[in-house]
Motif scaffolding. Structure first.
Motif, short mmCIF file in Angstrom:
data_model
loop_
_atom_site.label_atom_id
_atom_site.label_comp_id
_atom_site.label_asym_id
_atom_site.label_seq_id
_atom_site.Cartn_x
_atom_site.Cartn_y
_atom_site.Cartn_z
N LYS A 1 -5.89 4.23 -9.49
CA LYS A 1 -4.72 4.68 -8.40
C LYS A 1 -3.76 4.23 -8.05
O LYS A 1 -2.66 5.04 -7.47
CB LYS A 1 -5.43 3.80 -6.65
CG LYS A 1 -5.70 2.97 -6.27
CD LYS A 1 -5.43 2.77 -4.79
CE LYS A 1 -5.22 1.19 -5.42
NZ LYS A 1 -5.76 -0.03 -3.58
N SER A 2 -2.34 4.17 -9.31
CA SER A 2 -1.51 3.90 -9.37
C SER A 2 -1.09 5.24 -9.55
O SER A 2 -1.42 5.34 -11.24
CB SER A 2 -1.03 2.50 -10.58
OG SER A 2 -1.65 1.44 -9.73
N ALA A 3 0.19 5.19 -9.19
CA ALA A 3 0.99 6.32 -9.37
C ALA A 3 1.91 6.27 -10.62
O ALA A 3 1.65 5.20 -11.34
CB ALA A 3 2.03 6.66 -7.91
N ILE B 1 4.52 4.28 -10.91
CA ILE B 1 4.12 2.78 -10.79
C ILE B 1 3.98 2.07 -11.90
O ILE B 1 4.21 1.02 -12.54
CB ILE B 1 3.26 2.51 -9.87
CG1 ILE B 1 3.80 3.12 -8.31
CG2 ILE B 1 2.89 1.08 -9.51
CD1 ILE B 1 4.73 2.51 -7.64
N GLN C 1 6.44 0.44 -3.44
CA GLN C 1 5.76 -0.74 -4.73
C GLN C 1 6.78 -0.17 -5.75
O GLN C 1 7.69 -1.40 -6.42
CB GLN C 1 4.26 0.12 -5.33
CG GLN C 1 3.51 -0.64 -4.33
CD GLN C 1 2.14 -0.19 -5.17
OE1 GLN C 1 2.41 1.37 -4.98
NE2 GLN C 1 1.68 -0.16 -6.14
N ASN C 2 7.40 0.82 -5.33
CA ASN C 2 8.58 1.38 -6.38
C ASN C 2 10.05 1.14 -6.34
O ASN C 2 11.03 0.31 -7.68
CB ASN C 2 8.67 2.81 -6.66
CG ASN C 2 8.79 3.88 -7.67
OD1 ASN C 2 7.87 2.96 -9.25
ND2 ASN C 2 9.13 4.91 -8.01
N GLU D 1 0.47 -1.24 0.02
CA GLU D 1 0.13 0.01 -0.35
C GLU D 1 0.91 0.85 0.14
O GLU D 1 0.10 2.44 0.07
CB GLU D 1 -0.97 -0.20 1.29
CG GLU D 1 -0.11 -0.35 2.61
CD GLU D 1 -1.28 -0.44 3.47
OE1 GLU D 1 -1.02 0.20 4.87
OE2 GLU D 1 -2.06 -1.07 3.09
N HIS D 2 1.79 1.24 0.04
CA HIS D 2 3.24 2.62 0.60
C HIS D 2 3.74 2.73 -0.85
O HIS D 2 4.52 1.38 -1.72
CB HIS D 2 4.08 2.15 1.41
CG HIS D 2 3.83 1.83 2.50
ND1 HIS D 2 2.82 2.81 3.66
CD2 HIS D 2 3.28 1.08 3.39
CE1 HIS D 2 1.99 2.44 4.63
NE2 HIS D 2 2.84 0.97 4.60
N MET D 3 3.50 3.48 -1.63
CA MET D 3 3.67 3.53 -3.09
C MET D 3 5.28 3.56 -3.44
O MET D 3 6.62 2.48 -4.01
CB MET D 3 4.02 5.28 -3.76
CG MET D 3 4.05 5.08 -5.37
SD MET D 3 3.84 7.15 -5.69
CE MET D 3 4.89 7.89 -5.10
N LEU E 1 -1.25 -3.57 -11.67
CA LEU E 1 -1.13 -1.71 -11.20
C LEU E 1 -1.37 -1.42 -12.97
O LEU E 1 -1.07 0.22 -12.56
CB LEU E 1 0.53 -2.27 -11.50
CG LEU E 1 1.11 -2.98 -9.97
CD1 LEU E 1 2.95 -3.06 -9.86
CD2 LEU E 1 0.32 -2.52 -8.44
#
Length: 523
Positions: free
Chosen positions: A462-464, A467, A423-424, A418-420, A457
């Protein structure tokens, strides 16, 4: 029994009414008997009696009762102390204006008044933000420090400590206490009690050193005491680290961790040899060590490793080697700090990342901790360090070690965090695995459903942008594997990517065009 309770309730109501009338003309005898009744009621059922006192509007009368010192004063302070044991009564005590007169009473010579006033103040400010703000506008810091200096008796000092500890949680009051000279008092207490084995001295040493660390949690108070690394307080606290007393070792290491909250301080401390003291301290605690000391020393090292210029110096001082000695620790707080320290150290340090990333014992332990579901912090830090070893080394050997130890599936799971930022980090590490050794990773990628994760993803609103960008880079990287290529085709990635060509983020839109071309060419 029930009759007694009813009588008590009736008596309390009568006493409260009488008190309201009597306090107006200060008829001491009737006031005193009313106060005795209140204390009895509070002793019998504190919550119920406190509610009644609140309902009857008695608290606003207390300041005038405190203003004229007489035989009633300790009883009034005692009632306030009892009432303020209840969280719901602390704000009403503040609103009734009780703080200024109580602070003034700290100048009183009567020991019973002092004792009850200390209790009242300690209870009012316990866990109460509004009362601490009120205290900040009084001269309580000066009064308490002056009082502390005068006290020789252990019990009296203890009472003042009980008021100081909750107050010192407020940053404004921290600075006021430092300016009033509390630190010098605390250092004196430490000096007087450090070699004593008496129970009360051991307790006072702990309270004084804990309070010292608390004062350093405020940025202004910390910088004032650091004095560019030349401060006498800073030097005294450093001398605690090599002490033989566990409590002082702990306080010394925590103090360094607090001083190490900005780059300038960290750089100065590393240049003046503090790392060596911390390493020696940790070495003393490898076997059957004190967990709190381990945790504190690792916290200090982690903070010191944040500025880029410190990393190489700390690595060459052997920090990583000493930290690795704690890999066998079964204590989550120690595991958490150990992981954070290593992660800070290898940031931008390719050689160190290479060396640690090919240390099989370390990587196996990381993979084990990636499954520590009961300890989310340890699990998160393990994943981040695993990813960092790959990202900073960019080494095929490190990638191979991570694959062989079973780390790939955890990095794929990390990509769904849940933390971008996590993820990155995961996607960049997975991209390097695919680029450096796709053949070895292929089976793990399939098993961990990497392609499905990337599909999710890319389709999620909502994916940045970063991401989406890194997911497309990774899709292109796995196309050289036949089974992964087939999965990409079966999930119709071309449709997903073509929609992203009109993405508002230009970098994402551009990468979508390149990815679409690649997928079309290989379809």
């Amino acid at each position: 029994m029930y009759l007694c309770i009813y009588l008590l309730a009736d008596n309390l109501s009568e006493a409260l009414k009488t008190l309201k009338l009597s306090s107006a003309d200060s008829a001491t005898d009737s006031v005193e008997s009313c106060l005795d009744c209140l204390l009895k009621a509070l002793a019998h059922n504190n919550v119920e009696a406190s509610e009644k006192i609140q309902q009857m509007g008695v608290l606003p009368m207390m300041p005038s009762l405190l203003a004229t010192q007489n035989s009633c004063t300790p009883k009034v302070a005692n009632i306030i102390a009892e009432v303020a044991k209840n969280e719901f009564m602390r704000s009403p005590c503040v609103e009734a204006g009780l703080i200024p007169p109580l602070v003034q009473l700290l100048n009183c010579k009567d020991q019973e008044v002092l004792l009850q006033t200390g209790r009242a103040l300690g209870n009012i400010c316990y866990d109460s933000q509004s009362s601490k703000e009120q205290f900040a506008s009084t001269n309580i810091a000066e009064v308490l420090v002056r009082l502390f200096r005068k006290q020789a008796e252990h019990d009296k000092k203890e009472m003042i400590f009980e008021v100081l500890a909750p107050l010192a949680e407020n940053d404004v009051i921290k600075l006021q206490l430092v300016e009033a000279g509390l630190v010098e008092c605390l250092l004196d207490v430490v000096g007087q009690t450090v070699d004593s084995e008496r129970e009360e001295d051991v307790a006072q040493l702990k309270t004084a050193s804990d309070l010292m660390v608390l004062l350093l949690l405020g940025d202004e108070s910390m910088q004032k005491l650091f004095e560019g690394g030349k401060g006498s307080v800073f030097q005294r606290v450093l001398s605690w680290v090599p002490s033989n007393n566990h409590q002082l070792q702990l306080a010394g290491a925590l103090a360094i961790a607090n001083f190490a909250r900005n780059d300038g301080n960290c750089i100065h401390m590393v240049d003046t040899g503090i790392v060596q003291r911390l390493l020696e301290l940790l070495d003393r605690h490898v076997e059957e060590g004190n967990v709190t000391v381990q945790h504190a020393a690792l916290s200090a090292l982690r903070n010191l490793a944040i500025p880029v210029v410190n990393k190489a110096k700390m690595l060459s001082a052997g920090v990583a080697d000493v930290v690795l000695k704690f890999l066998q620790s079964e204590m989550p707080p120690v595991q958490f700090k150990l992981l954070g320290t290593l992660r800070m150290l290898i940031d931008t340090q390719a050689d160190a990342a290479d060396q640690l990333g090919t240390n099989r014992k370390l990587v196996e332990r990381l993979v084990e901790w990636c499954e520590a579901k009961d300890h989310a912090g340890v699990m998160g830090e393990s994943n981040r360090l695993l990813s960092a070893l790959i990202r900073h080394s960019k080494s095929k050997e490190v990638v191979r070690t991570v694959i062989q130890c079973g780390g790939v599936k955890h990095l794929v799971t990390m990509a769904t965090s849940e933390h971008m930022i996590m993820q990155n980090e995961a996607l960049v590490a997975l991209g390097l695995i695919a680029a450096l050794d796709l053949d070895s990773a292929e089976k793990d990628f399939v098993g961990a459903t990497l392609v499905q994760v990337l599909h999710k993803l890319l389709t999620e609103e909502k994916s940045a942008p970063e991401i989406k960008y890194n997911s497309m880079i990774l899709i292109c990287s796995v196309m050289g594997s036949e089974p992964l290529h087939k999965e990409v085709q079966s999930l119709a990635f071309i449709d997903v990517v073509s929609k992203l060509r009109s993405h508002e983020n230009k970098t994402v839109a551009h990468q979508a065009s390149l990815t679409e071309q690649r997928l079309t060419a290989q379809s």
